[in-house]
Design a protein around this motif. Structure first.
Motif, PDB file in Angstrom:
ATOM      1  N   PRO A 269       0.692  -1.198  -0.005  1.00 19.73           N
ATOM      2  CA  PRO A 269      -0.103   0.169  -0.174  1.00 19.73           C
ATOM      3  C   PRO A 269       0.846   1.393   0.064  1.00 19.73           C
ATOM      4  CG  PRO A 269      -0.689  -1.529   1.605  1.00 19.73           C
ATOM      5  CD  PRO A 269       0.495  -1.985   1.111  1.00 19.73           C
ATOM      6  N   GLY A 270       0.664   2.156  -0.903  1.00 20.05           N
ATOM      7  CA  GLY A 270       1.115   3.437  -1.141  1.00 20.05           C
ATOM      8  C   GLY A 270       2.606   3.408  -1.565  1.00 20.05           C
ATOM      9  N   ARG A 271       2.974   2.390  -2.100  1.00 21.04           N
ATOM     10  CA  ARG A 271       4.510   2.260  -2.734  1.00 21.04           C
ATOM     11  C   ARG A 271       4.338   1.338  -4.104  1.00 21.04           C
ATOM     12  NH1 ARG A 271       9.743  -0.510  -0.103  1.00 21.04           N
ATOM     13  NH2 ARG A 271      11.148   0.156  -1.837  1.00 21.04           N
ATOM     14  N   PRO A 272       3.789   1.855  -4.988  1.00 20.34           N
ATOM     15  CA  PRO A 272       3.993   1.016  -6.269  1.00 20.34           C
ATOM     16  C   PRO A 272       5.332   0.624  -6.813  1.00 20.34           C
ATOM     17  CG  PRO A 272       3.222   3.435  -6.649  1.00 20.34           C
ATOM     18  CD  PRO A 272       3.371   3.109  -5.113  1.00 20.34           C
ATOM     19  N   ARG A 273       5.390  -0.397  -7.327  1.00 24.77           N
ATOM     20  CA  ARG A 273       6.738  -0.780  -7.698  1.00 24.77           C
ATOM     21  C   ARG A 273       6.544  -1.770  -9.169  1.00 24.77           C
ATOM     22  NH1 ARG A 273       8.440  -5.151  -3.160  1.00 24.77           N
ATOM     23  NH2 ARG A 273       6.425  -6.051  -3.536  1.00 24.77           N
ATOM     24  N   VAL A 274       7.568  -1.815  -9.791  1.00 24.03           N
ATOM     25  CA  VAL A 274       7.630  -2.713 -11.017  1.00 24.03           C
ATOM     26  C   VAL A 274       8.301  -4.006 -10.602  1.00 24.03           C
ATOM     27  CG1 VAL A 274       8.590  -2.468 -13.518  1.00 24.03           C
ATOM     28  CG2 VAL A 274       7.962  -0.336 -12.201  1.00 24.03           C
ATOM     29  N   GLU A 275       7.388  -4.789 -11.207  1.00 19.41           N
ATOM     30  CA  GLU A 275       7.975  -6.352 -10.938  1.00 19.41           C
ATOM     31  C   GLU A 275       8.681  -6.673 -12.242  1.00 19.41           C
ATOM     32  OE1 GLU A 275       5.901 -10.745 -10.542  1.00 19.41           O
ATOM     33  OE2 GLU A 275       4.584  -8.955 -10.681  1.00 19.41           O
ATOM     34  N   VAL A 276       9.682  -7.543 -12.166  1.00 19.77           N
ATOM     35  CA  VAL A 276      10.534  -8.005 -13.175  1.00 19.77           C
ATOM     36  C   VAL A 276      10.058  -9.836 -13.269  1.00 19.77           C
ATOM     37  CG1 VAL A 276      12.777  -8.616 -14.319  1.00 19.77           C
ATOM     38  CG2 VAL A 276      12.254  -6.479 -12.625  1.00 19.77           C
TER      39      VAL A 276
END
Length: 142
Positions: free
Chosen positions: A96-103
């Motif tokens: 929550p509140g911390r979007p990331r980019v998955e690889v």
């Protein structure tokens, strides 16, 4: 937690039963359920062997040791994949509140880790591919 699924067709496709038979429970959790190994616990975090890192699930070549660097984040870090199409990127909003980019591995869809940009990394790409050791197999150079 359910296994990863994507609308994409991968070169390597197996049923959940087949993946479970091939992988250890911890490998399955990380590679097929997008889990994370504990920081500073992976076999490749501090490894300096020259070679190529491949996907532990399907064997596709993903990262060259020449692009690995010491980020001291607890997981092996690379600044670029071996080839632009060897990995795929997905939006990850699991924190929550911390979007990331998955690889993920572009060959089989297995979860590898995450990529972070613009955090001041002293690399040619200003990126850090933070990859789980358990997602990789190192093939030493001859």
């Amino acid at each position: 937690m359910s296994s990863l699924h994507s609308d994409r067709d991968y070169a390597v496709t197996k049923s959940e039963h087949e993946w479970r038979a091939q992988l250890t429970p911890q490998e399955f959790h990380v590679l097929r359920e997008a889990g994370t190994e504990r920081p500073f616990s992976g076999e490749y975090e501090d490894d300096e062997t020259v070679g190529v890192y491949a996907c532990r699930a399907c064997g596709a070549e993903l990262f060259a040791s020449e692009t690995k660097f010491a980020s001291h984040c607890g997981w092996p870090s690379f600044y670029t994949p071996l080839a632009g199409d060897s990995v795929e990127y997905l939006e990850d909003r699991s924190l929550p509140g911390r979007p990331r980019v998955e690889v993920r591995c572009a060959n089989c869809g297995s979860h590898l880790g995450h990529v972070f940009e613009g955090e001041g990394y002293q690399t040619p790409t200003d990126q850090r591919f933070c990859i789980n050791s358990i997602s990789l197999t190192l093939r030493p150079a001859e």
